[in-house]
Design a protein around this motif. Structure first.
Motif, PDB file in Angstrom:
ATOM      1  N   GLU A  83       1.235  -1.145   0.043  1.00 35.65           N
ATOM      2  CA  GLU A  83       0.301  -0.166   0.218  1.00 35.65           C
ATOM      3  C   GLU A  83       0.804   1.159  -0.007  1.00 35.65           C
ATOM      4  N   GLU A  84       1.644   1.193   0.407  1.00 37.24           N
ATOM      5  CA  GLU A  84       2.882   2.254   0.835  1.00 37.24           C
ATOM      6  C   GLU A  84       3.442   2.744  -0.603  1.00 37.24           C
ATOM      7  N   ILE A  85       3.460   1.210  -1.619  1.00 40.13           N
ATOM      8  CA  ILE A  85       4.251   1.749  -2.441  1.00 40.13           C
ATOM      9  C   ILE A  85       2.906   2.454  -3.775  1.00 40.13           C
ATOM     10  N   CYS A  86       2.544   1.915  -3.928  1.00 36.00           N
ATOM     11  CA  CYS A  86       1.264   2.311  -4.000  1.00 36.00           C
ATOM     12  C   CYS A  86       1.129   3.684  -4.781  1.00 36.00           C
ATOM     13  N   THR A  87       0.911   4.149  -2.997  1.00 37.57           N
ATOM     14  CA  THR A  87       1.118   5.936  -3.096  1.00 37.57           C
ATOM     15  C   THR A  87       1.360   6.329  -3.510  1.00 37.57           C
ATOM     16  N   VAL A  88       2.952   6.016  -3.507  1.00 38.92           N
ATOM     17  CA  VAL A  88       4.199   7.098  -4.348  1.00 38.92           C
ATOM     18  C   VAL A  88       4.370   7.146  -5.496  1.00 38.92           C
ATOM     19  N   ILE A  89       3.724   5.400  -6.009  1.00 40.21           N
ATOM     20  CA  ILE A  89       4.720   5.395  -7.695  1.00 40.21           C
ATOM     21  C   ILE A  89       3.837   5.924  -8.558  1.00 40.21           C
ATOM     22  N   LYS A  90       3.826   6.313  -9.469  1.00 41.74           N
ATOM     23  CA  LYS A  90       3.415   7.256 -10.263  1.00 41.74           C
ATOM     24  C   LYS A  90       2.971   6.797 -11.419  1.00 41.74           C
TER      25      LYS A  90
END
Length: 93
Positions: A83-90
């Motif tokens: 979830e953390e990774i998904c919030t940052v990756i554009k």
């Protein structure tokens, strides 16, 4: 929290250097080692998102493997890290 502080100090090049060791830790039998490496991956998303993005083909399968781990804390950590990774990756598309 300590992992987050350490990872926040890493440069993009530092992330590339530690990534193989972090991914290798997923193969360890101890659940705490797996959980620590998962926390590191989640923390990397904030300090070096571009470098982490280039490693996603290796990172995402490891995190999804952790969903089937027998220890509930490993499973929860994998979910949180993803979830953390998904919030940052554009995605430009």
């Amino acid at each position: 929290k300590t992992v987050g502080l350490i990872m926040a100090k890493l440069s993009g090049h530092g992330v590339k250097l530690v990534m193989p060791a972090v991914l290798e830790a997923f193969n360890e039998p101890e659940w705490r080692t797996k959980q620590a490496s998962i926390h590191m991956l989640g923390s990397m998303s904030h300090c070096a998102p571009k470098q982490l993005a280039s490693c996603l083909p290796k990172v995402v399968p490891k995190l999804t493997e952790a969903f089937s781990d027998t220890h509930p804390k490993v499973k929860k950590s994998a979910q949180d890290a993803l979830e953390e990774i998904c919030t940052v990756i554009k995605n430009p598309e």
